[in-house]
Design an enzyme around this catalytic site. Structure first.
Site, PDB file in Angstrom:
ATOM      1  CE  LYS A 108      -0.203  -9.743   4.075  1.00 60.11           C
ATOM      2  NZ  LYS A 108       0.446 -11.050   4.283  1.00 60.11           N
ATOM      3  CE1 TYR A 124      -0.599  15.631  27.705  1.00 57.92           C
ATOM      4  CE2 TYR A 124      -0.500  14.623  25.520  1.00 57.92           C
ATOM      5  CZ  TYR A 124      -1.223  15.272  26.527  1.00 57.92           C
ATOM      6  OH  TYR A 124      -2.544  15.537  26.334  1.00 57.92           O
TER       7      TYR A 124
HETATM    8  C1  LIG Z   1       1.556 -11.080   3.478  1.00 55.67           C
HETATM    9  C2  LIG Z   1       1.968 -12.284   2.707  1.00 55.67           C
HETATM   10  C3  LIG Z   1       2.773 -12.178   1.564  1.00 55.67           C
HETATM   11  C4  LIG Z   1       3.388 -10.873   1.128  1.00 55.67           C
HETATM   12  O1  LIG Z   1       4.573 -10.664   1.866  1.00 55.67           O
HETATM   13  P1  LIG Z   1       5.539  -9.424   1.550  1.00 55.67           P
HETATM   14  O2  LIG Z   1       6.700  -9.671   2.429  1.00 55.67           O
HETATM   15  O3  LIG Z   1       4.765  -8.210   1.920  1.00 55.67           O
HETATM   16  O4  LIG Z   1       5.868  -9.470   0.108  1.00 55.67           O
HETATM   17  C5  LIG Z   1       3.011 -13.317   0.834  1.00 55.67           C
HETATM   18  N1  LIG Z   1       2.499 -14.512   1.206  1.00 55.67           N
HETATM   19  C6  LIG Z   1       1.743 -14.653   2.318  1.00 55.67           C
HETATM   20  C7  LIG Z   1       1.221 -15.993   2.681  1.00 55.67           C
HETATM   21  C8  LIG Z   1       1.464 -13.557   3.118  1.00 55.67           C
HETATM   22  O5  LIG Z   1       0.741 -13.705   4.223  1.00 55.67           O
END
Ligand SMILES: *Cc1c(COP(=O)(O)O)cnc(C)c1O
Length: 373
Positions: A37, A265
């Protein structure tokens, strides 16, 4: 489009393959679903997905229907799990692209069944998610049997999996995660009593997969560890995780600044002695946190650690290289390895009071990705 600014992200696909292989070896006989994702946590979804599949990932996980569509458009044909229930507006696309949705509401189940009926396609596999304590998405324990029966009563759907998600699998105290596992077992038992036996069970994210062998079930959903970032300090140390992302820029401007002068800055960085200050063409608009310099963070130039000087600006970072000989065009490594020195996303995260996930996801689309390996 051409880019004229010498700033880039380097993604090491061999590191992705290595991490996938290490995780697979650890979790066997469970399979690995690679979570890609958010553009593969900023690493670039299509190349990362292909490398993960090369290395034996059995399936992919995405947050959005559109992320699944992008993978299908790129010719990826492994199962793609949409990790949260799609909005009704996305149901037809889920069916058309052969994505596997997670479901947990009556409305979500019904809209997918209708989309299958409208398309006249074969029954769609879905995974039912039960909330065992994260309280983000998922049905309550009391609703599991009713929703599973609702899926069963739709000839357009089949219940391929049951899943849940952990809230604190990355923390040392095990009690809450074990309680979540108990509630997951109770949900399975209630389904079994109703004659329903979902074939695929999954619960673990990276930290869960690493720290809780009893949570591996049939599949683990691994994101962050695949990118070579530890889910939390110490978690995954046994895996030899290799960071897949490096962030580099070339020195764009060099000048000598006198002792007592202050830079950037807010004039928050004062030179104790005369020093060479160099400018890198990268800033907080690219995901380098504005206050990173105030934490004492360093970048790597010519294999040496040199401090960021003052406030990170939108498009540029100043670096105090002291008396080091540095020229325009020299490579500066903000994340990654140069010689014997390394800066990891976890280092920035600790400094900024966040987690490595937010650092890698935050490296913005303005920075081109280059793939090696
Ligand atoms: C993002 C996500 C994962 C992956 O989690 P990590 O900690 O990056 O391994 C697994 N399951 C769900 C439902 C998620 O939203």
């Amino acid at each position: 489009m051409s880019t004229y600014r010498p700033t880039w992200v380097e993604i090491d696909l061999d590191a992705i393959r290595h991490n996938v292989a290490s995780i697979r070896e650890l979790v066997e006989p469970a399979a690995m679903l690679a979570v890609v994702k958010a553009d593969a946590y900023g690493h670039g979804v299509v190349p990362v997905a292909k490398a993960a599949i090369d290395a034996g990932a059995a399936a992919l996980g995405v947050a959005l229907v559109e992320e699944g569509v992008r993978l299908r458009d790129a010719g990826v044909d492994v199962p793609i799990l949409v990790l949260s229930e799609p909005a009704a507006a996305g149901a037809a696309e889920v069916v058309a692209r052969g994505l596997t949705p997670v479901v947990y509401t009556d409305a979500g189940i019904d809209s997918l069944a209708k989309a299958v009926a409208d398309a006249g396609s074969a029954p769609l596999g879905v995974h039912l998610k039960v909330d065992t304590g994260m309280h983000r998405v998922g049905c309550s324990g009391e609703d599991v049997v009713r929703l599973a029966e609702r899926i069963r009563d739709h000839p357009e759907l089949k219940l391929d999996g049951l899943c849940t998600h952990f809230a604190v699998a990355d923390e040392p105290d095990r009690s809450y995660t074990l309680a979540q596992l108990d509630r997951f077992a109770a949900a399975r038992a209630a389904l079994a009593a109703a004659g329903i036996d979902p074939p695929i069970l999954h619960a673990a994210n990276s930290a869960g997969a690493i720290s809780y062998p009893e949570a591996r079930f049939h599949v683990v959903r691994v994101g962050i560890a695949m990118y070579g970032v530890h889910p939390a300090p110490g978690v995954g140390d046994e895996l030899d995780l290799r960071p897949a992302m490096a962030l580099r820029s070339r020195v764009a401007h060099v000048k000598r600044v006198a002792a007592g002068e202050r830079v950037s800055y807010g004039l928050r960085y004062e030179l104790a002695q005369d020093a060479t200050i160099v400018t890198l063409p990268i800033g907080y608009a690219d995901g380098v946190p504005r206050n990173l310099g105030a934490t004492g963070a360093e970048v790597l130039i010519r294999g040496r650690r040199v401090p960021i000087a003052g406030t990170v600006t939108m498009d540029q970072v100043l670096v105090d290289v002291g008396d080091l000989e540095v020229e325009v065009g020299d490579i500066a490594t903000l994340l990654g390895t140069d010689g014997d020195e390394q800066v990891r996303a976890e280092d920035w995260a600790t400094r900024m009071g966040t987690i490595g996930y937010e650092i890698v996801c935050g490296i913005g689309p303005r920075v081109p990705r280059e793939y090696i390996g």
